[in-house]
Design a protein around this motif. Structure first.
Motif, PDB file in Angstrom:
ATOM      1  N   ARG A  43       0.857  -1.191   0.000  1.00 33.61           N
ATOM      2  CA  ARG A  43       0.000   0.000   0.000  1.00 33.61           C
ATOM      3  C   ARG A  43       0.892   1.239   0.000  1.00 33.61           C
ATOM      4  O   ARG A  43       1.852   1.335   0.750  1.00 33.61           O
ATOM      5  CB  ARG A  43      -0.913   0.002   1.207  1.00 33.61           C
ATOM      6  N   ASP A  44       0.529   2.206  -0.858  1.00 34.69           N
ATOM      7  CA  ASP A  44       1.295   3.450  -0.912  1.00 34.69           C
ATOM      8  C   ASP A  44       0.796   4.433   0.146  1.00 34.69           C
ATOM      9  O   ASP A  44      -0.007   4.079   1.009  1.00 34.69           O
ATOM     10  CB  ASP A  44       1.250   4.048  -2.323  1.00 34.69           C
ATOM     11  N   ALA A  49      -3.654  -0.081  -2.974  1.00 34.66           N
ATOM     12  CA  ALA A  49      -2.976  -1.375  -2.979  1.00 34.66           C
ATOM     13  C   ALA A  49      -2.343  -1.627  -4.344  1.00 34.66           C
ATOM     14  O   ALA A  49      -3.006  -1.511  -5.379  1.00 34.66           O
ATOM     15  CB  ALA A  49      -3.963  -2.485  -2.653  1.00 34.66           C
ATOM     16  N   HIS A  50      -1.060  -1.942  -4.333  1.00 40.13           N
ATOM     17  CA  HIS A  50      -0.343  -2.344  -5.548  1.00 40.13           C
ATOM     18  C   HIS A  50      -0.054  -3.829  -5.401  1.00 40.13           C
ATOM     19  O   HIS A  50       0.679  -4.243  -4.498  1.00 40.13           O
ATOM     20  CB  HIS A  50       0.940  -1.529  -5.695  1.00 40.13           C
ATOM     21  N   ILE A  51      -0.621  -4.617  -6.300  1.00 42.72           N
ATOM     22  CA  ILE A  51      -0.594  -6.067  -6.178  1.00 42.72           C
ATOM     23  C   ILE A  51       0.245  -6.670  -7.293  1.00 42.72           C
ATOM     24  O   ILE A  51       0.115  -6.277  -8.454  1.00 42.72           O
ATOM     25  CB  ILE A  51      -2.028  -6.639  -6.235  1.00 42.72           C
ATOM     26  N   SER A  52       1.083  -7.615  -6.927  1.00 41.52           N
ATOM     27  CA  SER A  52       1.807  -8.386  -7.935  1.00 41.52           C
ATOM     28  C   SER A  52       1.744  -9.853  -7.547  1.00 41.52           C
ATOM     29  O   SER A  52       1.662 -10.197  -6.372  1.00 41.52           O
ATOM     30  CB  SER A  52       3.260  -7.920  -8.045  1.00 41.52           C
TER      31      SER A  52
END
Length: 74
Positions: A43-44, A49-52
């Motif tokens: 999370r920034d 949410a940035h998901i990879s």
């Protein structure tokens, strides 16, 4: 209408407390625990949410998990 409501109440009650439902839930839990290490959620500063993930399915799993956590917090 009353019969329909009663039908759903009984279906849900017996579905959640049956041994077969418990077995299905434990299988789902095992599958989720195997999939979770393949996902990274960061999370920034704004909470986005940035998901990879290793696969597209892993990324979708992470997105659904992040959305559920966001909804449960709010």
């Amino acid at each position: 209408m009353k019969k329909l409501v009663l039908f759903f109440v009984f279906a849900i009650a017996f579905g959640f407390f049956s041994p077969a439902a418990h077995h299905a839930q434990s299988r789902d839990l095992q599958r989720w625990e195997q999939q979770a290490p393949n996902v990274s959620i960061v999370r920034d500063d704004w909470g986005i949410a940035h998901i990879s993930g290793k696969t597209d399915a892993d990324a979708v799993f992470g997105a659904i998990y992040a959305q559920a956590k966001t909804t449960s917090i709010a």
